[in-house]
Design an enzyme around this catalytic site. Structure first.
Site, PDB file in Angstrom:
ATOM      1  CG  HIS A   1       7.299 -13.185  20.645  1.00 24.76           C
ATOM      2  ND1 HIS A   1       7.270 -13.907  21.829  1.00 24.76           N
ATOM      3  CD2 HIS A   1       6.397 -12.187  20.798  1.00 24.76           C
ATOM      4  CE1 HIS A   1       6.386 -13.363  22.644  1.00 24.76           C
ATOM      5  NE2 HIS A   1       5.840 -12.323  22.058  1.00 24.76           N
ATOM      6  CG  HIS A   2       7.764  -8.904  19.049  1.00 27.65           C
ATOM      7  ND1 HIS A   2       7.106  -9.439  17.975  1.00 27.65           N
ATOM      8  CD2 HIS A   2       6.819  -8.682  20.003  1.00 27.65           C
ATOM      9  CE1 HIS A   2       5.818  -9.551  18.268  1.00 27.65           C
ATOM     10  NE2 HIS A   2       5.616  -9.116  19.479  1.00 27.65           N
TER      11      HIS A   2
ATOM     12  N   GLY B   1       6.168  17.085   7.602  1.00 31.72           N
ATOM     13  CA  GLY B   1       5.484  16.786   6.352  1.00 31.72           C
ATOM     14  C   GLY B   1       5.312  15.319   6.034  1.00 31.72           C
TER      15      GLY B   1
ATOM     16  CG  ASN C   1      -5.648  16.175  -5.999  1.00 26.51           C
ATOM     17  OD1 ASN C   1      -5.450  15.079  -5.458  1.00 26.51           O
ATOM     18  ND2 ASN C   1      -5.035  17.268  -5.607  1.00 26.51           N
TER      19      ASN C   1
ATOM     20  CD  GLU D   1       5.567  14.064  -3.318  1.00 24.71           C
ATOM     21  OE1 GLU D   1       6.602  14.519  -3.852  1.00 24.71           O
ATOM     22  OE2 GLU D   1       5.414  14.031  -2.088  1.00 24.71           O
TER      23      GLU D   1
ATOM     24  N   GLY E   1      -4.473  11.462  -7.105  1.00 26.66           N
ATOM     25  CA  GLY E   1      -3.086  11.104  -6.842  1.00 26.66           C
ATOM     26  C   GLY E   1      -2.305  12.137  -6.067  1.00 26.66           C
TER      27      GLY E   1
ATOM     28  CG  ASP F   1       3.450 -10.719  23.793  1.00 24.80           C
ATOM     29  OD1 ASP F   1       3.976  -9.679  23.352  1.00 24.80           O
ATOM     30  OD2 ASP F   1       3.816 -11.853  23.457  1.00 24.80           O
TER      31      ASP F   1
ATOM     32  CD  GLU G   1       1.985  -1.170  16.663  1.00 23.22           C
ATOM     33  OE1 GLU G   1       1.846  -2.227  17.310  1.00 23.22           O
ATOM     34  OE2 GLU G   1       1.929  -1.119  15.419  1.00 23.22           O
TER      35      GLU G   1
ATOM     36  CG  ASP H   1      -6.648  11.794  -4.058  1.00 27.88           C
ATOM     37  OD1 ASP H   1      -5.634  12.472  -3.794  1.00 27.88           O
ATOM     38  OD2 ASP H   1      -7.044  11.586  -5.216  1.00 27.88           O
TER      39      ASP H   1
END
Length: 592
Positions: A115-116, A413, A472, A478, A474, A28, A51, A445
């Site tokens: 608001h916000h 990254g 793969n 990591e 997951g 708004d 966003e 994925d």
């Protein structure tokens, strides 16, 4: 005297500079000046699902069209949601303009609990302060008399510094009027060139080259970010010496050139590449960005007394810095100054034949087979977007055809970047050349799950990228760092066959494809609708959870013996043995 609203003035300025797509989410405090977009010839609005995705899409658009990508958000909730995407653009020096629709000036002066906001006497500029370290410049608009010049100023800074800038536009100010004649005033986007400084730098480079017997060139990403790719190509062509790329510099100079050696990542590389680089007595580094993920975990090392760094705003020749230059101008002048006949005649060494993977005979889809096969699918002129993680390390290992436009967020990254960036890249491709080339996304994925909504945006817009999702099971990158079997590296299982119908794809049954074996993927890659898509194509490629691109295993193994023991103990695929480290040692950066 003809008048236009300030909002209209801003959008007209954007259209003059040829960034024609506004991405974002309505709110708004920006709705009224969003209407002015539709009054400007050539401008279009592309709404995003959130966003953050809008910022990623603006990033992808900017990288391909080489003009700023623009996103529009509302006060507070919108601008903060976009902040991670803006930070990525700052990290990787991508041109971006973030327009924030703010509360009215009266609301701000009276510290109203709109608001916000936060608190009982809110500072409506609180969110502005949050982005200060993540931008090159900002126009904090308040006075209609000075606002047009402020907009012009930050546009110039966006081009010159190659990074994100902000325009904070209070809603009431956007409807005030300014003279339309101001639009006739050109914005000077050319950098100020310090002639004497540039001449000194060129003389120092020429002297170093003349003393060298075996120079070579390393091409990196900042040449692209500062619009110096044509000049970099001219330099490589005129010098006719061996040249290398980095991960982030892949494809900037055509890898079909006879002097191209390969991807040089220090200890992590195809056999023969590092050895060829070590023969050089002078390395000319163009647009160097030596992050860990762009330097083989800091294992690409060379003697600075045998190096020339041509950076965005300075040149360093054998350790001596020449400031106050601009990379594009410097390279153009250097190419002009070099002799017509190359001084050096260096035969490129013949690299050893490709290594044979341990799992070469496997019938299921393996990463050792996937990435070379995928490179054969590429065609000259394609745009290739790679996601952070396994994908980037696999893609970068292979030579590209001529004129591949490759982009990945390798330094910052942020996983999830690539899918919305593909939206922006495909929109840019359509503006630039229509049907020439294809836009191809290769993502994991786990990464796709984070920003999967923008597949719907692409379908709604009638775009036709080819999306390969590597399933793969997951967060494999990591898992390789730590916690191979831990639940925190798992993701929600997904049936990708439902994705296209969910977003109302016009032909879901013929546009979704799934491969668990090499033979299945071969058939898919040969389908007419995949080779030359008329609408979005989604290809799911299933690989084992502990399989990975060899370069990623090597990048982690170079950290030290403990990391190598961990990879072996957990059962990750060691494609060539010894984690691809032919004779590499530990780097001097210690990881816990």
């Amino acid at each position: 005297m003809p008048k236009v609203t300030l909002g209209r003035y801003m959008w007209e300025r954007f259209s003059i500079q040829s960034f024609l797509l506004m991405k974002g989410v309505p709110g708004d405090f920006n709705l009224q000046f969003l209407d002015a977009i539709f009054e400007v010839k050539g401008l279009k609005w592309v709404g995003n699902q959130n966003e953050l995705n809008a910022a990623y899409a603006a990033d992808g658009y900017a990288r391909i069209k080489e003009v700023p990508g623009c996103l529009v958000t509302t006060h507070g909730v919108g601008e903060l949601s976009a902040l991670n995407g803006v930070a990525g653009a700052m990290s990787e020096r991508v041109k971006m303009i973030h327009v924030v629709g703010q509360t009215t000036r009266a609301m701000q002066d009276n510290r109203m609990m709109i608001h916000h906001s936060i608190g009982d006497k809110p500072d409506h500029q609180q969110y502005n302060k949050a982005s200060k370290g993540l931008r090159c410049a900002a126009a904090e608009l308040w006075d209609v008399e000075t606002a047009p010049a402020e907009i012009d100023r930050v546009l110039r800074e966006c081009f010159l510094q190659s990074g994100p800038v902000y325009i904070f536009l209070p809603l009431d100010l956007s409807s005030e009027e300014v003279s339309a004649d101001l639009l006739k005033r050109p914005i000077d986007l050319a950098p100020q060139i310090n002639g004497p400084a540039q001449e000194k730098a060129i003389s120092a480079i020429q002297e170093a080259l003349a003393a060298s017997k075996h120079p070579s060139v390393l091409v990196d990403a900042l040449a692209h970010r500062f619009d110096a790719v044509p000049e970099t190509r001219d330099l490589v062509s005129k010098m006719k010496v061996p040249f290398f790329s980095t991960n982030m510099g892949k494809g900037l100079v055509d890898e079909t050139e006879e002097t191209y050696v390969g991807l040089w990542n220090g200890e992590i590389g195809t056999p023969g590449v590092k050895e060829t680089a070590q023969l050089s007595d002078l390395i000319v580094c163009v647009g160097y960005l030596p992050a860990d993920t762009n330097s083989g975990g800091f294992s690409r090392k060379f003697d600075e007394n045998k190096a020339i760094h041509i950076n965005p705003f300075d040149v360093m020749v054998k350790g001596l810095v020449y400031p106050n230059i601009h990379i594009k101008s410097l390279l153009a002048a250097l190419v002009e100054a070099l002799p017509s006949n190359p001084k050096h005649s260096i035969l490129k060494l013949e690299l050893p034949p490709p290594r044979i993977p341990k799992d070469a005979e496997a019938r299921h889809t393996t990463q050792s087979w996937l990435w070379p096969r995928f490179s054969q699918f590429l065609r000259p002129g394609d745009i290739l977007i790679g996601e952070t993680g396994t994908t980037v390390f696999g893609i970068c290992d292979n030579p590209f055809p001529k004129n591949i436009r490759f982009q990945a967020q390798i330094y910052y990254g942020s996983i999830g970047w690539a899918t919305p960036a593909t939206l922006g890249a495909e929109l840019a491709r359509q503006e630039l050349n229509g049907s020439q080339g294809r836009t191809i996304l290769v993502t994991g994925d786990g990464s796709l799950a984070m920003t999967i909504q923008e597949v719907g945006t692409m379908i709604k817009a009638g775009l036709k990228p080819i999306i390969f999702v590597i399933n793969n099971d997951g967060y494999t990158v990591e898992r390789m760092i730590w916690g191979a079997q831990q639940a925190y590296n798992d993701i929600v299982p997904t049936s990708y066959s439902y994705l296209l119908p969910l977003f109302k794809h016009p032909s879901p049954s013929t546009s979704f494809h799934r491969a668990q074996s090499k033979a299945e993927l071969e058939k898919i890659l040969d389908l007419p609708q995949v080779k030359d898509p008329q609408n979005l194509q989604l290809v799911e490629v299933v690989v084992d959870k502990l399989d990975t691109a060899w370069r990623l295993g090597s990048q982690l193994a170079v950290r030290g013996e403990k990391q190598r023991e961990y990879l072996t103990r957990e059962g990750f695929v060691d494609t060539y043995g010894d984690w691809g480290l032919v004779d590499g040692g530990d780097v001097d950066v210690k990881w816990n």
